[in-house]
Design a protein around this motif. Structure first.
Motif, short mmCIF file in Angstrom:
data_model
loop_
_atom_site.label_atom_id
_atom_site.label_comp_id
_atom_site.label_asym_id
_atom_site.label_seq_id
_atom_site.Cartn_x
_atom_site.Cartn_y
_atom_site.Cartn_z
N GLU A 80 1.61 2.12 -3.46
CA GLU A 80 0.54 1.85 -4.36
C GLU A 80 0.02 3.17 -4.85
OE1 GLU A 80 -2.02 1.22 -6.96
OE2 GLU A 80 -0.72 -0.69 -6.21
N THR A 99 -4.13 2.57 -7.79
CA THR A 99 -5.32 2.47 -7.03
C THR A 99 -5.52 3.18 -5.73
OG1 THR A 99 -5.43 0.26 -8.04
CG2 THR A 99 -6.92 0.48 -6.14
N MET A 139 0.84 -1.06 0.07
CA MET A 139 -0.10 0.08 -0.01
C MET A 139 0.80 1.26 -0.11
SD MET A 139 -0.90 2.66 2.43
CE MET A 139 -0.47 1.70 3.81
N GLU A 165 -9.70 1.92 -1.38
CA GLU A 165 -10.06 0.69 -2.24
C GLU A 165 -9.23 -0.46 -2.10
OE1 GLU A 165 -11.06 0.20 -6.84
OE2 GLU A 165 -10.94 2.10 -6.08
N TYR A 166 -7.82 0.16 -2.13
CA TYR A 166 -6.84 -1.38 -2.20
C TYR A 166 -6.92 -1.83 -1.03
CZ TYR A 166 -2.27 -3.62 -2.58
OH TYR A 166 -1.20 -4.51 -2.97
#
Length: 672
Positions: free
Chosen positions: A475, A478, A472, A482-483
């Motif tokens: 990341e 996205t 995350m 939501e991830y």
């Protein structure tokens, strides 16, 4: 020893200072002038800073390492004197290379070159360029202080472990036979009981048609184990030697000598083979208390017993280890105390070195029983009734991740097909810590297979959730909420089944904040605080408190909480270390110099962490450091990090809108 070359990624400017820690300590200016301090404590102070990975070291930690037998006030006064002496020796370079703050010290990145950093940046492809053998680390600084001696032993073990891991990884990459033999020989010089190296020597000699060399290696292996341990090697090695002798016997009778030369290398080291044969789904550890003859007794020993019990309980409540506590108090040190210690994988020894009516000093060590009680982790602590619960809470997490990392390293060369579910999880855990997107598919496959074979294993569950949090932070395609939503659902389901699992609670609180569920996160965090009645910044709950403050919009409080937590220098905590939130909090609190200083320390060893680069770029822009900002922006572009309003909004949606707007403004982003 000749100076080691600069590693890749070093700044283009000529270093002002060269620090050599291998062999006898040397300190040279860029013109070759010796700036080595004359005092032993001053040298030791500089050595500790040079080996701190460019991160700030708390003054309290320095005082503990250099004056462990003195009262805290006396130790701090002595430290101030040594800092003054060090600055005088390095004059006029001192302010350029040393960052002296009220509570911390650090070596500034960019203007110094340290030989150990080159060694610790080698890879399996470059490890053979190192001198062999490496000179001992700080050969002339052994008799400084008992606390320093423990620290130095840990650093020497860290160097040994790192070089061993790189050589083992080199062997696993199947290099040419000549390199295999040379690497195996280096491994055996580091550890004559490394069975993987012995088997590699034997099989490589066979592949080269050198039967005599293979037989000599086999006999040398047997003799080494007999002389050192009065026993034989493990099953894999003995099976190979038995096959070798049988093939040699048949060859002498006229049969062709081909059987072993066509075999693949053995699948594991002996230690991994013995471990995997048990098909265990978890690691085991026991916590015990030992006292030196001069440690004293009295009320302070009650603190020691309470700390032992709390540490064991906290480790057990993480739900990822089999943990027991020895109620008996032992007089000997950790390596001699437990006659039946082989029944556990790890020993956690608390050695009391001194006590008063209100406090005690102790050394906490983790020892691997399968590696002749090798110390794999250690730390010196001063415990009082006020900080006892918080320290137990914190160091339970530190110990667990250290044991996981140690075990993963032991199994590093074992083929995936031969790993147990725990071994698969350890391999996935080790890969996840590298933060390399190229490993994502392999990690998922490892965890899927492990979970299929052991669906209820809590360690595997932790690794999967922890991996998602690590991903995350890097990341950007996205939105984070939501991830992480599937991870939060998974954690909530697990907590319903295992309500006392501390690791699940840690991860769930973080996940709830990131998925914009702050009320639920703070409710669970309040429950955890109620179970740990301590307001100390030492405990692991400080990490969640810092994130809570950020999500509430109080960046100044968050920065202070994180600074206090990381200032203790107590290794890496179990959950995803929120160093990126620390840098972000410093920027949002307008502490731009602090943000850049902490970011540089992290980026020196992890140059491609986008979660660090983004707030660092914002701070560089705010201060007008154009060249530094350009460097950070180019790195983010290379990492394909989308510096856009949409990307920032999705990644930092857990923060108040005003904070996101401030970050976008500092990054020079505008709505299109």
């Amino acid at each position: 020893m000749q100076s080691l070359p600069s590693h890749e990624g070093a700044p283009p400017n000529q270093p002002l200072l060269h620090i050599f820690l291998l062999g006898h300590m040397r300190v040279l200016s860029s013109t070759g002038l010796s700036l080595l301090p004359t005092g032993t404590k001053t040298k030791a102070l500089l050595a500790i800073l040079a080996l701190s990975n460019r991160r700030p070291v708390a003054r309290t930690r320095l005082a503990e390492l250099l004056w462990s037998t003195r009262a805290p006030e006396q130790a701090r006064a002595s430290l101030r004197q040594e800092i003054h002496r060090l600055m005088e020796v390095l004059h006029p370079l001192g302010p350029e290379v040393l960052d002296v703050q009220r509570h911390t010290l650090a070596i500034r990145p960019g203007l110094t070159e340290i030989d150990m950093e080159y060694v610790l940046h080698t890879t399996p492809q470059t490890v053979m360029t190192l001198p062999d053998p490496l000179p001992p680390l700080l050969e002339d600084l052994s008799a400084v202080d008992p606390g320093f001696a423990v620290w130095l032993e840990q650093e020497r073990n860290r160097l040994l472990d790192y070089k061993t891991a790189q050589l083992e990884a080199l062997l696993a990459s199947a290099p040419p036979p000549a390199i295999i033999m040379a690497a195996a020989q280096r491994l055996l010089r580091l550890n004559p009981l490394n069975e993987e190296a012995w088997r590699t020597r034997i099989l490589t000699a066979l592949h080269n048609g050198e039967e005599g060399t293979a037989l000599q290696s086999a006999e040398s292996c047997l003799r080494t184990f007999q002389d050192t341990l009065a026993t034989t090697p493990g099953q894999e090695t003995m099976r190979l030697i038995a096959d070798l002798r049988a093939a040699h016997h048949h060859a002498r009778q006229g049969a062709p000598f081909t059987t072993l030369a066509d075999q693949p290398p053995p699948p594991s080291s002996a230690s991994a083979g013995m471990y995997e044969a048990s098909s265990s789904l978890t690691l085991s550890a026991t916590v015990f208390l030992a006292c030196t003859p001069t440690a004293g007794a009295g009320d302070g020993m009650a603190l020691a017993m309470q700390f032992r019990n709390e540490l064991g309980l906290d480790m057990a409540m993480h739900g990822v280890l089999d943990v027991s506590v020895q109620n008996e108090q032992f007089a000997a040190g950790p390596s001699q105390s437990l006659p039946a210690r082989r029944q556990w994988d790890f020993l956690i020894g608390i050695t009391v070195t001194g006590s008063t009516a209100t406090s005690l000093t102790c050394i906490v060590q983790a020892l691997d029983t399968r590696l002749n009680d090798t110390i794999v982790w250690g730390h010196r602590l001063t415990i009082t009734a006020t900080n006892l619960r918080a320290l137990a809470n914190r160091f339970a997490s530190v110990l667990i991740i250290s044991l996981f990392t140690t075990e993963a390293r032991r199994l590093a060369n074992r083929p995936i097909a031969a790993l147990s579910p725990l071994g698969l999880g350890l391999r996935a855990f080790s890969l996840s810590l590298q933060n390399n997107p190229a490993h994502s598919q392999t990690i998922d496959q490892l965890l899927d297979e492990a979970s299929r074979r052991a669906p209820e294993n809590q360690f595997l569950f932790f690794v999967r959730a922890h991996t998602m949090l690590l991903r995350m932070s890097e990341e950007w395609q996205t939105p984070v909420a939501e991830y992480l939503r599937p991870m939060v659902t998974m954690l909530q389901q697990n907590l319903a089944v295992f309500p006392n699992n501390m690791a699940t609670r840690y991860l769930l609180v973080v996940g709830l904040f990131y998925t914009r569920q702050p009320e639920e996160a703070r409710f669970l965090l309040a429950q955890m605080h109620a179970a740990l009645p301590s307001d100390s910044h030492t405990s692991m709950l400080a990490l969640q408190d810092g994130l809570s403050a950020l999500c509430r919009g109080d960046a100044t409080l968050a920065a202070r909480i994180y600074a206090d937590f990381f200032g203790l220098d107590a290794d890496v905590p179990l959950v995803n270390a929120p160093d990126q939130e620390f840098i972000l909090a410093c920027f949002l609190a307008n502490q731009h110099e602090d943000a850049l200083r902490h970011a540089r320390g992290i980026l020196a060893s992890s140059p491609d962490r986008s979660a660090i680069l983004v707030p660092a770029l914002a701070s560089a822009n705010a201060l007008g450091h154009q060249s530094l900002a350009l460097d950070y922006r180019q790195r983010l572009h290379r990492l394909q990090t989308p510096l856009s309003v949409q990307g920032i909004e999705g990644h930092y949606a857990h923060l108040p809108q005003s904070m996101r707007h401030k970050l976008c403004h500092a990054l020079h982003l505008r709505e299109h």
